[in-house]
Design an enzyme around this catalytic site. Structure first.
Site, short mmCIF file in Angstrom:
data_model
loop_
_atom_site.label_atom_id
_atom_site.label_comp_id
_atom_site.label_asym_id
_atom_site.label_seq_id
_atom_site.Cartn_x
_atom_site.Cartn_y
_atom_site.Cartn_z
N LYS A 85 0.63 -1.16 -0.07
CA LYS A 85 -0.06 0.05 0.19
C LYS A 85 0.70 1.26 -0.07
O LYS A 85 0.52 2.29 -0.47
CB LYS A 85 -0.80 0.11 1.03
N GLU A 107 -10.12 5.32 2.49
CA GLU A 107 -10.71 4.31 3.06
C GLU A 107 -9.73 3.10 3.69
O GLU A 107 -8.80 3.27 2.86
CB GLU A 107 -11.64 3.65 2.09
N SER A 374 2.37 -9.55 -0.45
CA SER A 374 1.99 -8.24 -0.61
C SER A 374 1.73 -7.58 0.89
O SER A 374 1.83 -6.15 0.80
CB SER A 374 0.38 -7.97 -1.05
#
Length: 392
Positions: A85, A107, A374
């Protein structure tokens, strides 16, 4: 502009009229700055010195011995903040700065995007609000605390199921009323144009690095690239490095929840129908009347009833294959990677590992598979402990 941002018939631009000029402004700014010398230089410097790129490509020898083929892990869990992210939030945060915006909203489901946004807000000195469903706040309390430590305001969302879909709904409503000074830092390769294109661009560093690293390490491309898919940002990031390599299989693994048969899952590509959600046309979990179904997954980050539009096109064209892993398989895979490699994977990423375990005995020993790891699983330890209590 409603015809822009299409991936085949998917994607597009289905938003309230008040957001049209805002999204047009965002599109214009992205194409103005993403190749701007100053922007590129600042992004590259912060990607290296702040986020810690490039991340390693690691040959998981003991895990490979267990499954019977060669598995390489792209260690996005080592990005600052603990997940891929950070790539997107750094890029979009800088874009907001160059656009003259002073406030960020985002969000979050698993809290990784929220945390990454909170960190970038602190880095750039921007007021930050994070919308998060109450269900996810409870199961991702560690990340909530980290966001607050970085100075972000975490806004609980009680509507619906209190998960990612509902957080996006409230964030979009807030943005509609605060468009002048606020930048919506969207977390996935979904939503209205231009977000799928922007997010893919800022996550494409995963694919380009992986391609270079596997060629350096083994002298050829992998046979298969595997990644988990919720909205789809980590998957499209690593897939982007191999889309033109037709001999490289691309596998996306969705959240099968308790079971696909039970209907309690988040596998929109595997079982969904085409619909419109959060400004884009995509595969969507919905009932016969078009109402969005409730979703369920042991991983908060995959608990979403739709998917990014490019994944829909990749499914339809057959360039990528999408499967689902169920919660019990995921918990098994979490334990296995911990014990074989000393690496705690995020439950989202662990869906990809669960698929690999299901291929044990089916693939040749010389098969090379790259998995996008990830995120790291620190945030999920309490969830795993709840389902699989440790024995003394």
């Amino acid at each position: 502009m409603k015809y822009k941002g299409r991936f085949g018939d998917y994607g597009g631009f289905y938003v309230p009229e008040v957001l049209i000029p805002v999204l047009e402004e965002l599109e214009e700014a992205f194409y103005r700055f993403y190749q701007d010398e100053h922007f590129v230089t600042e992004l590259a410097q912060l990607s290296k010195d702040y986020n810690g790129r490039p991340t390693p490509l690691y040959y998981a020898r003991r895990f490979s011995e267990y499954v019977g083929f060669k598995v390489y892990l792209k260690r996005e869990d080592l990005v600052h903040g603990g997940a891929h992210k950070g790539n997107n939030t750094l890029g979009q945060g800088l874009l907001a700065k160059y656009m003259g915006k002073t406030k960020l909203i985002a969000e979050t489901g698993a809290g990784q995007h929220g945390l990454a946004t909170a960190m970038i807000g602190a880095l750039l000195g921007m007021e930050t609000k994070i919308f998060m469903g109450v269900t996810d706040i409870e199961r991702q309390s560690v990340n909530v605390h980290k966001m607050k430590l970085c100075g972000a305001e975490v806004i609980p969302v009680e509507g619906g199921t209190g998960t990612l879909k509902d957080a996006i709904n409230d964030a979009l409503r807030y943005w509609t009323a605060h468009v002048m000074d606020t930048f919506y830092l969207f977390g996935s390769a979904a939503g209205p144009h231009p977000y799928p294109t922007i997010v893919k661009y800022f996550q494409s560093c995963i694919g380009s690095e992986t391609r270079r690293q596997i060629l350096e390490q083994i002298g050829r491309l992998p046979d298969m690239v595997v990644a988990c898919v919720g909205g789809g940002s980590n998957a499209i990031g690593i897939f982007s490095g191999f889309l033109n390599d037709k001999d490289v299989k691309l596998i996306g693994v969705e959240a099968g929840g308790r079971s696909l048969a039970s209907g309690k899952h988040a596998a929109s590509l595997t079982t969904g129908r085409v619909g419109i959600l959060h400004g884009a046309k995509a595969y969507l979990l919905q009932d016969s009347e078009g109402q969005v179904n409730e979703t369920e997954s042991v991983s908060a980050g995959l608990d979403y009833p739709a998917v990014g539009p490019e994944h829909c096109l990749l499914k339809d064209t057959g360039r990528a294959q999408y499967v689902a892993a169920e919660d019990e398989q995921v918990l098994d895979a979490f334990e296995l990677l911990c014990k074989k490699e000393g690496i705690l994977p995020a439950l989202e990423s662990t869906h990809a590992l669960a698929y690999l375990i299901s291929q044990k005995g089916k693939l040749n020993s010389e098969t090379v598979v790259v998995v996008n790891l990830s995120g790291r699983g620190d945030k999920d330890v309490s969830i795993v402990e709840k389902h699989r209590p440790l024995k003394d």
